[in-house]
Every structure is written in C-alpha cells, then in structure tokens.
Design a protein around this motif. Sequence first.
Motif, PDB file in Angstrom:
ATOM      1  N   ALA A  72       0.825  -1.214   0.000  1.00 49.36           N
ATOM      2  CA  ALA A  72       0.000   0.000   0.000  1.00 49.36           C
ATOM      3  C   ALA A  72       0.859   1.264   0.000  1.00 49.36           C
ATOM      4  O   ALA A  72       0.569   2.236   0.689  1.00 49.36           O
ATOM      5  N   ALA A  73       1.937   1.221  -0.784  1.00 51.41           N
ATOM      6  CA  ALA A  73       2.865   2.352  -0.980  1.00 51.41           C
ATOM      7  C   ALA A  73       3.739   2.636   0.231  1.00 51.41           C
ATOM      8  O   ALA A  73       4.492   3.611   0.238  1.00 51.41           O
ATOM      9  N   MET A  74       3.708   1.788   1.214  1.00 52.07           N
ATOM     10  CA  MET A  74       4.460   2.057   2.437  1.00 52.07           C
ATOM     11  C   MET A  74       5.940   1.692   2.325  1.00 52.07           C
ATOM     12  O   MET A  74       6.751   2.170   3.114  1.00 52.07           O
ATOM     13  N   ILE A  75       6.303   0.846   1.361  1.00 49.94           N
ATOM     14  CA  ILE A  75       7.718   0.517   1.175  1.00 49.94           C
ATOM     15  C   ILE A  75       8.494   1.772   0.787  1.00 49.94           C
ATOM     16  O   ILE A  75       9.553   2.075   1.354  1.00 49.94           O
ATOM     17  N   ALA A  76       7.974   2.504  -0.185  1.00 42.79           N
ATOM     18  CA  ALA A  76       8.642   3.729  -0.625  1.00 42.79           C
ATOM     19  C   ALA A  76       8.648   4.780   0.479  1.00 42.79           C
ATOM     20  O   ALA A  76       9.659   5.450   0.706  1.00 42.79           O
ATOM     21  N   ALA A  77       7.509   4.939   1.152  1.00 39.85           N
ATOM     22  CA  ALA A  77       7.428   5.951   2.211  1.00 39.85           C
ATOM     23  C   ALA A  77       8.409   5.663   3.336  1.00 39.85           C
ATOM     24  O   ALA A  77       9.077   6.567   3.849  1.00 39.85           O
ATOM     25  N   GLN A  78       8.525   4.392   3.717  1.00 39.37           N
ATOM     26  CA  GLN A  78       9.464   4.040   4.773  1.00 39.37           C
ATOM     27  C   GLN A  78      10.902   4.307   4.333  1.00 39.37           C
ATOM     28  O   GLN A  78      11.722   4.806   5.118  1.00 39.37           O
ATOM     29  N   ALA A  79      11.213   4.000   3.070  1.00 43.25           N
ATOM     30  CA  ALA A  79      12.577   4.207   2.580  1.00 43.25           C
ATOM     31  C   ALA A  79      12.975   5.673   2.663  1.00 43.25           C
ATOM     32  O   ALA A  79      14.108   6.000   3.024  1.00 43.25           O
ATOM     33  N   VAL A  80      12.048   6.564   2.350  1.00 46.70           N
ATOM     34  CA  VAL A  80      12.356   7.990   2.425  1.00 46.70           C
ATOM     35  C   VAL A  80      12.418   8.448   3.885  1.00 46.70           C
ATOM     36  O   VAL A  80      13.294   9.222   4.268  1.00 46.70           O
ATOM     37  N   ALA A  81      11.520   7.947   4.696  1.00 44.60           N
ATOM     38  CA  ALA A  81      11.531   8.326   6.113  1.00 44.60           C
ATOM     39  C   ALA A  81      12.859   7.989   6.782  1.00 44.60           C
ATOM     40  O   ALA A  81      13.311   8.700   7.680  1.00 44.60           O
ATOM     41  N   LYS A  82      13.506   6.910   6.326  1.00 41.89           N
ATOM     42  CA  LYS A  82      14.760   6.459   6.932  1.00 41.89           C
ATOM     43  C   LYS A  82      15.980   6.824   6.082  1.00 41.89           C
ATOM     44  O   LYS A  82      17.078   6.321   6.315  1.00 41.89           O
ATOM     45  N   VAL A 100      -3.821   7.957   5.668  1.00 43.15           N
ATOM     46  CA  VAL A 100      -4.857   6.929   5.802  1.00 43.15           C
ATOM     47  C   VAL A 100      -4.310   5.655   6.427  1.00 43.15           C
ATOM     48  O   VAL A 100      -4.877   5.116   7.375  1.00 43.15           O
ATOM     49  N   ASN A 101      -3.199   5.168   5.894  1.00 44.73           N
ATOM     50  CA  ASN A 101      -2.724   3.830   6.263  1.00 44.73           C
ATOM     51  C   ASN A 101      -2.450   3.654   7.746  1.00 44.73           C
ATOM     52  O   ASN A 101      -2.625   2.562   8.295  1.00 44.73           O
ATOM     53  N   LYS A 102      -2.018   4.713   8.393  1.00 44.05           N
ATOM     54  CA  LYS A 102      -1.690   4.550   9.818  1.00 44.05           C
ATOM     55  C   LYS A 102      -2.928   4.224  10.653  1.00 44.05           C
ATOM     56  O   LYS A 102      -2.810   3.664  11.740  1.00 44.05           O
ATOM     57  N   HIS A 103      -4.114   4.554  10.119  1.00 45.05           N
ATOM     58  CA  HIS A 103      -5.353   4.233  10.826  1.00 45.05           C
ATOM     59  C   HIS A 103      -5.874   2.849  10.462  1.00 45.05           C
ATOM     60  O   HIS A 103      -6.764   2.328  11.144  1.00 45.05           O
ATOM     61  N   LEU A 104      -5.319   2.261   9.415  1.00 44.70           N
ATOM     62  CA  LEU A 104      -5.699   0.907   9.007  1.00 44.70           C
ATOM     63  C   LEU A 104      -4.677  -0.126   9.443  1.00 44.70           C
ATOM     64  O   LEU A 104      -5.022  -1.192   9.933  1.00 44.70           O
ATOM     65  N   TYR A 105      -3.401   0.186   9.247  1.00 44.41           N
ATOM     66  CA  TYR A 105      -2.331  -0.761   9.566  1.00 44.41           C
ATOM     67  C   TYR A 105      -1.815  -0.607  10.991  1.00 44.41           C
ATOM     68  O   TYR A 105      -1.239  -1.532  11.550  1.00 44.41           O
ATOM     69  N   LYS A 106      -1.961   0.584  11.544  1.00 38.74           N
ATOM     70  CA  LYS A 106      -1.616   0.887  12.924  1.00 38.74           C
ATOM     71  C   LYS A 106      -0.210   0.412  13.291  1.00 38.74           C
ATOM     72  O   LYS A 106       0.770   0.874  12.724  1.00 38.74           O
ATOM     73  N   GLU A 107      -0.101  -0.535  14.204  1.00 36.30           N
ATOM     74  CA  GLU A 107       1.230  -0.929  14.691  1.00 36.30           C
ATOM     75  C   GLU A 107       2.061  -1.647  13.639  1.00 36.30           C
ATOM     76  O   GLU A 107       3.272  -1.828  13.814  1.00 36.30           O
ATOM     77  N   LYS A 108       1.463  -2.037  12.531  1.00 40.96           N
ATOM     78  CA  LYS A 108       2.220  -2.708  11.463  1.00 40.96           C
ATOM     79  C   LYS A 108       3.062  -1.720  10.656  1.00 40.96           C
ATOM     80  O   LYS A 108       3.982  -2.129   9.953  1.00 40.96           O
ATOM     81  N   MET A 109       2.737  -0.444  10.747  1.00 33.96           N
ATOM     82  CA  MET A 109       3.532   0.550  10.042  1.00 33.96           C
ATOM     83  C   MET A 109       4.888   0.709  10.717  1.00 33.96           C
ATOM     84  O   MET A 109       4.983   0.730  11.939  1.00 33.96           O
ATOM     85  N   ARG A 308      -2.341  17.096   8.674  1.00 43.40           N
ATOM     86  CA  ARG A 308      -2.810  16.732  10.014  1.00 43.40           C
ATOM     87  C   ARG A 308      -4.339  16.694  10.058  1.00 43.40           C
ATOM     88  O   ARG A 308      -4.946  15.755  10.604  1.00 43.40           O
ATOM     89  N   SER A 309      -4.974  17.695   9.444  1.00 52.58           N
ATOM     90  CA  SER A 309      -6.433  17.757   9.421  1.00 52.58           C
ATOM     91  C   SER A 309      -7.023  16.596   8.622  1.00 52.58           C
ATOM     92  O   SER A 309      -8.023  15.981   9.026  1.00 52.58           O
ATOM     93  N   GLU A 310      -6.405  16.288   7.489  1.00 50.10           N
ATOM     94  CA  GLU A 310      -6.889  15.183   6.661  1.00 50.10           C
ATOM     95  C   GLU A 310      -6.748  13.846   7.396  1.00 50.10           C
ATOM     96  O   GLU A 310      -7.636  12.988   7.323  1.00 50.10           O
ATOM     97  N   SER A 311      -5.646  13.671   8.091  1.00 46.19           N
ATOM     98  CA  SER A 311      -5.447  12.436   8.850  1.00 46.19           C
ATOM     99  C   SER A 311      -6.532  12.263   9.903  1.00 46.19           C
ATOM    100  O   SER A 311      -7.089  11.169  10.078  1.00 46.19           O
ATOM    101  N   ASP A 312      -6.873  13.349  10.594  1.00 45.28           N
ATOM    102  CA  ASP A 312      -7.934  13.297  11.600  1.00 45.28           C
ATOM    103  C   ASP A 312      -9.280  12.972  10.953  1.00 45.28           C
ATOM    104  O   ASP A 312     -10.078  12.197  11.506  1.00 45.28           O
ATOM    105  N   LYS A 313      -9.543  13.543   9.778  1.00 45.74           N
ATOM    106  CA  LYS A 313     -10.800  13.260   9.081  1.00 45.74           C
ATOM    107  C   LYS A 313     -10.890  11.787   8.685  1.00 45.74           C
ATOM    108  O   LYS A 313     -11.906  11.124   8.916  1.00 45.74           O
TER     109      LYS A 313
END
Length: 327
Positions: A72-82, A100-109, A308-313
């Motif tokens: 769900a596009a998290m491989i690329a996002a993690q690579a940039v974050a690190k 979005v994903n942090k509210h679906l995958y939660k601790e798996k992110m 931040r606002s979009e994440s809360d929504k």
Amino acid sequence: MISRRFFIAAGAATLTGARSALAQSTYPDHTMRILVGYPAGGGVDLVARLVADPMREVLGQPVIVENRAGAAAMIAAQAVAKAGNDGHTLLMAASGEIAVNKHLYKEKMTYQPETELAPIALVGIVPCVVVVADASPVRTPADLIAFAKANKGKLSYSSSGVGNPQHLAGELMNKMAGTDVQHVPYRGSAPAVTDVAVGAVTMSFSSLAAALPLIQAGKIRAVAVTSRERMPQLPDVAPLSDAPGLAGYELLNWFAMFAPASSSPPILARLAEVMPQIMQRADIKEKLAIQGIVSRSMTDAELRAFVRSESDKFAGIIQEANITLGN
C-alpha cells in the motif's frame, strides 16, 4: 562595555548562518531520487515524472524517479523516512501512505509520517467523481441522495479498494446524509467504473482519469464531485455538498512531495521554495488537469496543517464505519 560573551555568541550565530548558507548553496550536489510507492503509469508516478525535469533545470542535478511499489505504498514511504538528512531522496506520495494507512495498519507501520516525513509541496487535490449509468434517473447531487433514501439498503457503490479515499468518500456520504449505499471494492478503478456502465453496481466514487473515457463514450454520467468547488474539468457537475444533509462535505485524494524530516532546515527551505514555483507553471498545471488533478497552492506550513487535518478526518470515517482490512 561589550562583553566577551557577546562576541562569542555573535561569532557562533555568524558561523551557524554561514553553515546554513553553505548547505543551501551546495544543495544538491549529486543525483536526486524521487521514490514512488506505485507502479509506473499510475497517477503518482506520472506526477513525479512531470516534476523531475523542472527540478533538474532549477536545481542543476539529475533527478530520477524510482518505483518501489508494494505494501500500500508504504515501502517507498518508509525508505524515504529512513533515508538520512542530505535531502537527495524525496517521496511523491498520495494521501494513503501519509494520512490513511496509519489508521488501518496501525502498529504494522514501520514509519511515522507526522514525525519522519517533512511536507514540501502540495501537487494538487484529486476529487472523486460520482458516476452512475447513463440510463440512471440520477442527474444531480440532490437526485442522488433522494434516490439513495428511497432505495435504502438496495444500492451499491464501487471503489478501487478497501480504505482508499474513494471508499471513504462513500462512507462519509452515508454518515452525513443518513444513506445506506453498500460498498463494493474492486481491484482497480477501471473495473469499478466499467461495472457501473453495465449495471453491476449503482454508482462509483472514481478518479476522473479512470471515469472520463466512459463519460465521453456516453456510458456513464458524472453527477457530483467530492470537492467543495466544481472541478475545472467538469464545470457542469456540482459538488456533492450541494445535496441536502451534505453541507460542508469534502473528501479528497491528494498528491504531495515529502522529504526526510531529518533533512537540514536550509535544505527543506530550498525545496519549499523551489517546488511551489514549479507547481505554479502554466504547463505543469495544464498537464495536471489532464490527469484530473486540481492545482492548489499551499506553503509548507499550510501543507503540514492540511495533512494533520486530513489524517484526523480519515481516522474519524474509518472508526465510524468500522473499516478494517478484512472488510
């Protein structure tokens, strides 16, 4: 008398300023990469490739786009974050892997978007287009809600998957308007809108890029958009918020560029200066419009607040609708 402490403090400030100026003036000093968490040819990939050449022209270094699809596009996002703090590895992202994903995958992110990724520039918003079959009696947002209420529990809407903005757009409509249109997830936007044309589902929340060929062929009809304003590409189609019970409704996908939050402030400042200038170019806006992307300007600070606002929504919709990856 001016104290020795004053001279030490002044010297330190001067040295810090000189280092910042040097970092900015020498950045970038080698090839830059824009990581994309989706396959080549998709919307995020097209946007990344659209800005790569203008970035090269302005920054004076090669800029390559690297697709790291999956999870769900998290491989690329993690690579940039690190990726470290030199600012040569950037992320072109959609709302999913950021908000979005942090509210679906939660601790798996394995990365934290809000603390490990720094917002640089909003590329644009991507409203959903609500489409129905051409034979449908629905023509306006008010028609859509009236039809849904008259057929409560009997209608369905398609999207390109579970938990994406198209899915959430339908759930927000149900929540605000009191409708009960059932979600049918598909593997991709193309089959989701094709099944509207043949009557397998009542409606779809789709990207304009996916729906436009069938709209132009007269097989489906656009009856609403999920932005608060009309889309320039569909000036005759009203916002869904025009319908009774949906005042203030808005649900968007969006594309934006991010850098590792550990990047030095001068580098982040340089990117925040360059990218909005590129996004304001008339040729860039025109090419974005073809993809159903509506240009919207924001400063990096405004983008941070927007994310931040979009994440809360998104979190509220996911919780209210009890959306899990098993749904």
